[in-house]
Design a protein around this motif. Structure first.
Motif, short mmCIF file in Angstrom:
data_model
loop_
_atom_site.label_atom_id
_atom_site.label_comp_id
_atom_site.label_asym_id
_atom_site.label_seq_id
_atom_site.Cartn_x
_atom_site.Cartn_y
_atom_site.Cartn_z
N SER A 182 0.91 -1.14 0.10
CA SER A 182 0.06 -0.05 -0.17
C SER A 182 0.92 1.21 0.01
O SER A 182 1.83 1.37 0.77
N THR B 16 -1.38 6.89 -2.55
CA THR B 16 -2.69 6.25 -3.47
C THR B 16 -3.77 6.62 -3.05
O THR B 16 -4.02 6.75 -1.83
N ARG C 196 -7.56 6.64 -2.19
CA ARG C 196 -8.37 5.77 -1.78
C ARG C 196 -9.98 6.29 -2.05
O ARG C 196 -10.07 7.56 -1.85
N SER D 285 -14.42 5.85 -2.12
CA SER D 285 -15.57 4.98 -2.04
C SER D 285 -16.28 4.84 -3.27
O SER D 285 -16.21 5.69 -4.21
N ARG D 286 -17.15 3.83 -3.23
CA ARG D 286 -17.67 3.57 -4.64
C ARG D 286 -19.15 3.17 -4.30
O ARG D 286 -19.47 2.21 -3.54
N GLU E 28 -17.61 7.50 -7.84
CA GLU E 28 -16.60 7.34 -6.91
C GLU E 28 -16.06 8.78 -6.33
O GLU E 28 -16.06 9.57 -7.10
N PRO F 108 -13.80 8.81 0.66
CA PRO F 108 -14.71 8.53 1.74
C PRO F 108 -14.96 9.72 2.56
O PRO F 108 -13.95 10.22 2.99
N ILE G 133 -19.40 1.06 -1.06
CA ILE G 133 -18.18 0.45 -0.66
C ILE G 133 -17.57 1.39 -0.13
O ILE G 133 -17.24 2.26 -0.81
N THR G 134 -17.10 1.59 1.11
CA THR G 134 -16.35 2.67 1.79
C THR G 134 -14.85 2.16 2.08
O THR G 134 -14.72 1.31 2.97
N SER G 135 -14.02 2.73 1.67
CA SER G 135 -12.46 2.33 1.81
C SER G 135 -12.01 3.15 3.02
O SER G 135 -12.75 4.34 3.27
N ARG G 136 -11.07 2.67 3.68
CA ARG G 136 -10.52 3.34 4.89
C ARG G 136 -9.15 3.45 4.84
O ARG G 136 -8.26 2.59 4.03
#
Length: 53
Positions: free
Chosen positions: A3, A7, A9, A11-12, A19, A22, A50-53
């Motif tokens: 990672s 990058t 990140r 949420s989608r 997108e 988040p 879909i939430t990225s963290r």
């Protein structure tokens, strides 16, 4: 693959593919009885996100 902090990140929305970061102001927030606060897609109004963290 490692990672990378650079990058971005996102949420989608699983319904339309929208997108955004988040927690960003692009997302709508709604209160749903018995479920609480939920994230909602501004394009299609879906809460299937879909939430990225």
């Amino acid at each position: 693959m490692a990672s990378n902090s650079a990058t971005r990140r996102l949420s989608r929305c699983r319904n339309c593919g929208f997108e955004a970061p988040p927690g960003g102001e692009e997302w709508l927030r709604i209160e749903v009885p018995k479920l609480g606060r939920m994230t909602q897609c501004p394009n299609c109004k879906s809460t299937d996100v879909i939430t990225s963290r």
